[in-house]
Enzyme design. Sequence first.
Site, PDB file in Angstrom:
ATOM      1  N   THR A   2       0.952  -0.914  -0.227  1.00  0.00           N
ATOM      2  CA  THR A   2       0.087   0.031   0.178  1.00  0.00           C
ATOM      3  C   THR A   2       1.106   0.981  -0.276  1.00  0.00           C
ATOM      4  OG1 THR A   2      -2.012  -1.462   0.744  1.00  0.00           O
ATOM      5  CG2 THR A   2      -1.312   1.262   1.433  1.00  0.00           C
ATOM      6  N   GLU A  28      14.915  -0.060   6.352  1.00  0.00           N
ATOM      7  CA  GLU A  28      14.638  -0.940   6.479  1.00  0.00           C
ATOM      8  C   GLU A  28      15.066  -2.014   5.438  1.00  0.00           C
ATOM      9  OE1 GLU A  28       9.982  -1.045   8.587  1.00  0.00           O
ATOM     10  OE2 GLU A  28      10.188  -1.960   6.917  1.00  0.00           O
ATOM     11  N   ALA A  62       3.934  -7.247  10.383  1.00  0.00           N
ATOM     12  CA  ALA A  62       2.340  -6.635  10.639  1.00  0.00           C
ATOM     13  C   ALA A  62       1.336  -7.617   9.383  1.00  0.00           C
ATOM     14  CB  ALA A  62       2.012  -5.436  11.037  1.00  0.00           C
ATOM     15  N   ARG A  91       4.461   3.110   9.572  1.00  0.00           N
ATOM     16  CA  ARG A  91       5.662   3.342   9.138  1.00  0.00           C
ATOM     17  C   ARG A  91       7.014   4.130  10.001  1.00  0.00           C
ATOM     18  NH1 ARG A  91       4.888   0.681   4.911  1.00  0.00           N
ATOM     19  NH2 ARG A  91       3.994   1.283   2.608  1.00  0.00           N
ATOM     20  N   HIS A 142       8.546  -6.242  10.714  1.00  0.00           N
ATOM     21  CA  HIS A 142       7.457  -5.450   9.242  1.00  0.00           C
ATOM     22  C   HIS A 142       6.881  -6.918   9.126  1.00  0.00           C
ATOM     23  CE1 HIS A 142       7.060  -2.345   6.399  1.00  0.00           C
ATOM     24  NE2 HIS A 142       6.094  -2.979   6.536  1.00  0.00           N
TER      25      HIS A 142
END
Length: 318
Positions: A72, A261, A287, A232, A285
């Site tokens: 997204t 990252e 989730a 973020r 990261h």
Amino acid sequence: MHRIVFLERESIIAEVRRPDFPHHWVEHAQTLQHEVKERLAGATMAIVNKLQIDAELIAALPALQMVAVAATGSNNIDVDACRERGIVVSNVRGYAVHSVPEQVLAMLLALSRNLFAYRQAVVDGRWQRSGQFCFFDYPIRDLHGATLALIGSGSLGSGVARLAAAFGMRVLRSERKDALSVRPGYTPFAEALRQADVVSLHCPLNAETARLIGEAELRSMKTSALLINTARGGLVDEAALARALHEGWIAGAGFDVLSVEPPRSGNALLAPELLALPNFLLTPHVAWASQPAMQALADQLIDNLEAFARGEPQHVLT
């Protein structure tokens, strides 16, 4: 015939069907940033996740017609440069509407009930030495009756709101930090921070939201408050958060993201003494990454390619 290049295939663990139009498909498990230009040479469609697609790169890829973002968030894409070149940028939306909210609630429950501290106490033999059937070394708080402030109330924030309401939480939707007026049903940003027992971030990272939460905002929160970030890493001043956790400005934090990252050059939130704290939970990261969510992402990603090929692009950012 379209030439499609998928630069980060290993970023999705799912079945990725081939598009229903004539094409030549090339995929790379991983791609380093310096390899992007060479690998996209001649490509008409690029599939990217977190790699940077900037104006200089776009200028060097005359055949490129579409960038399909396998996520997204699109802060890694120079959308303005794509727009100027007539390149369509499409992202994937709504695929993690269950996965991310469930991670938020999992973090919130673990921190509110001090699960990590109690588990470590058992490992250390504290229960075995207790004079009674239980002990109360760490405070336990109920979610019921607590106030949750959502910074960002799109599909993910709304999903968190639904789960929070099921736990009996009071939900505030924060207005934008720099808003000149407050929309009906929203709470001014500063007031939302002051009232919140939990602040959960669900907004995009851009020029307006970079370091949205810094020292001033952390100090304005309750000392008993929790900060959850599954959006973020750049939304938060990480050095300020490290201080806040060490010095007790807030009660704890659950993060699934960092500003860079993977964090190869270190990060204030990766300090061993910070990671050892029972009131700080950091995950890599993930989730968004339930199996159903990743499959939904992969399906919508190809839907976006097919829509573009039909001349009916969808989920367009440009």
